[in-house]
Design a protein around this motif. Structure first.
Motif, short mmCIF file in Angstrom:
data_model
loop_
_atom_site.label_atom_id
_atom_site.label_comp_id
_atom_site.label_asym_id
_atom_site.label_seq_id
_atom_site.Cartn_x
_atom_site.Cartn_y
_atom_site.Cartn_z
N THR A 149 -2.75 2.97 -7.20
CA THR A 149 -2.02 1.79 -7.32
C THR A 149 -0.89 1.77 -8.19
O THR A 149 -0.79 2.50 -9.00
N PHE A 150 -0.02 0.62 -8.03
CA PHE A 150 1.00 0.34 -8.89
C PHE A 150 1.02 -1.12 -9.16
O PHE A 150 0.27 -1.91 -8.59
N ILE A 201 8.01 -4.88 -5.19
CA ILE A 201 7.67 -4.43 -3.62
C ILE A 201 6.50 -4.91 -3.30
O ILE A 201 5.51 -5.04 -4.10
N GLN A 202 6.33 -5.04 -1.94
CA GLN A 202 4.97 -5.48 -1.36
C GLN A 202 5.12 -5.17 0.14
O GLN A 202 6.20 -5.08 0.61
N PRO A 203 4.04 -4.80 0.80
CA PRO A 203 3.79 -4.47 2.11
C PRO A 203 4.15 -5.86 3.19
O PRO A 203 3.92 -6.97 2.57
N ILE A 204 4.84 -5.50 4.24
CA ILE A 204 4.98 -6.52 5.25
C ILE A 204 3.87 -6.55 6.18
O ILE A 204 3.48 -5.05 6.54
N THR A 205 3.16 -7.45 6.85
CA THR A 205 2.43 -7.45 8.07
C THR A 205 3.03 -8.07 9.06
O THR A 205 3.97 -8.77 8.73
N GLN A 224 -0.46 -7.19 -11.08
CA GLN A 224 -1.48 -7.18 -9.96
C GLN A 224 -1.71 -5.86 -9.27
O GLN A 224 -0.45 -5.34 -9.12
N PRO A 225 -2.36 -4.98 -9.59
CA PRO A 225 -2.68 -3.86 -8.73
C PRO A 225 -2.55 -3.86 -7.36
O PRO A 225 -3.14 -4.36 -6.65
N LEU A 226 -1.57 -3.17 -6.81
CA LEU A 226 -1.42 -2.89 -5.45
C LEU A 226 -1.52 -1.58 -4.98
O LEU A 226 -1.14 -0.61 -5.69
N PRO A 227 -2.02 -1.21 -3.59
CA PRO A 227 -2.19 0.06 -3.21
C PRO A 227 -0.55 0.80 -3.06
O PRO A 227 0.28 -0.10 -2.63
N ARG A 228 -0.49 1.79 -3.31
CA ARG A 228 0.88 2.42 -3.14
C ARG A 228 1.13 2.48 -1.92
O ARG A 228 0.55 2.56 -0.88
N PRO A 229 2.62 2.79 -1.62
CA PRO A 229 2.62 2.86 -0.16
C PRO A 229 2.40 4.01 0.71
O PRO A 229 2.15 4.90 -0.22
N ALA A 230 1.92 3.98 1.67
CA ALA A 230 1.07 4.96 2.46
C ALA A 230 1.94 6.26 2.16
O ALA A 230 3.19 6.49 2.67
N GLY A 231 1.29 7.36 2.07
CA GLY A 231 1.93 8.69 1.90
C GLY A 231 2.39 8.84 0.38
O GLY A 231 2.64 10.15 0.32
N GLU A 232 2.23 8.11 -0.32
CA GLU A 232 2.59 8.33 -1.72
C GLU A 232 1.30 8.97 -2.45
O GLU A 232 1.42 9.57 -3.79
#
Length: 354
Positions: A40-41, A325-329, A346-354
């Protein structure tokens, strides 16, 4: 004195005892246990970074933002680790001229085998913001943090040498276009969105077309403004986000245009959403979110939103705006869902592949 045989026996016994102690003192080596990579980040990624934007090439992200004094690029393999990214100043303006003050909203593009760095700057003799214009630099190096940047000059729409900021590039098929925020005339300072075709990365051709102006109440907080256009393409559709209302207000927010026609130079080809698509989150310490960019996750499976926001109310247009940064759906109808600005810390999952 002890006889020789006895002395020899004592030495051997002492040596054996010493060796035995030494052997027992050597610790047993355990295999190293790797520290688990963080999954997370948290936002913000930096303490300052207004008007953030990022380009991707060869497994790296190249981040740029407004700092007024120069053009600086941060290079990183992971966007969630932007805070530890390599940073280098790639261009510093001269002491005088038309592009030496108020360096804003840089954007990087790899076009036709070269890097192009678009930015906004003003005159050494003009005040802010009437002298602000669009400019572009060129660099043939595959890595934009190396090589030589040369000035290609001002991006000028024929017959419209008016205040202009926030250039961004739209590619549709084999044609490229430039979008920016400009004014209708020297007597009207209302920020509007314009588009023009590009003959090459540094030359506009043909007329400019106005595709948006602040008409809704949520676009008119503070001096009415539409600025910071950014292109988002998905499944064959083209969207343009833009920042509405003035950055001095906490109501600065993202609006959305959708290319619903076939000709982007025809104003009728663009449809504006009646409501903002990304607004402040006071409880999460995200005020005035806007002037964004987009990027793909490391593995290419996710779309991410990059934007700036203030952490406290009333902080306005200054350097306290921090990149996040944050993901788009994506909704079932094919339109983007940006959600609500994530809370600071707020902990957020890292971008996929990181």
């Amino acid at each position: 004195m002890l006889p020789v045989p006895v002395r020899f026996a004592v030495v051997v016994s002492s040596l054996a005892s010493l060796l035995g102690c030494t052997k027992e003192a050597i610790p047993t080596l355990q295999p190293a246990v790797p520290t688990p990579a963080a999954t997370t980040f948290t936002n913000p990624l930096l303490s300052s970074g207004p008007d953030p934007w990022v380009a991707q090439k060869d497994g790296f992200y190249y981040f740029v933002a407004t700092n007024d004094r120069n053009l600086t690029i941060r290079k990183t393999a992971k966007m969630s680790e932007l805070g530890t990214a390599y940073s280098t100043v790639v261009w510093t303006p001269a002491a005088s001229g038309g592009n030496v003050r108020h360096l804003w909203a840089p954007e990087l593009y790899w076009l036709d085998g070269k890097w192009y760095l678009y930015y906004t700057a003003g005159s050494s003799t003009g005040g802010c913001c009437a002298s602000q214009r669009l400019w572009v630099l060129e660099n043939p190096s595959p890595d934009p943090t190396t090589g030589t940047w040369t000035e290609k000059g001002q991006l000028l729409s024929a017959g419209h040498d008016y205040s202009a900021i926030d250039a961004t590039v739209l590619e549709l098929g084999s044609q490229r276009y430039l979008l920016w925020c400009g004014v209708e005339s020297t007597t009207n300072s209302e920020g509007r969105l314009y588009i023009s075709a590009l003959r090459n990365p540094w030359t506009l051709t043909g007329p400019r077309t106005e595709i948006s102006r602040p008409t809704y109440d949520w676009e008119r907080k503070g001096p009415p403004t539409n600025e910071g256009p950014e292109v988002l393409q998905h499944n064959g559709r083209t969207f343009v986000t833009y920042s509405a209302s003035h950055c001095m207000t906490d109501d600065y927010a993202l609006g959305l245009l959708t290319l619903t026609g076939s000709d982007p130079l025809d104003a009728a080809s663009w449809t504006k959403s009646a409501r903002p698509v990304f607004t402040q989150n006071p409880t999460g310490k995200a005020f005035g979110p806007g002037h964004n960019g987009f990027f793909k996750s490391k593995d290419g499976t996710q779309d991410w939103l990059l934007y700036h926001a203030n952490s406290l109310a009333g902080q306005g247009c200054g350097d306290l705006r921090s990149p996040r940064i944050q993901p788009i759906t994506w909704r079932a109808d094919g339109t983007p869902d940006f959600g609500v600005p994530a809370a600071v810390g707020q902990p957020l999952p890292r971008p996929a592949g990181e």
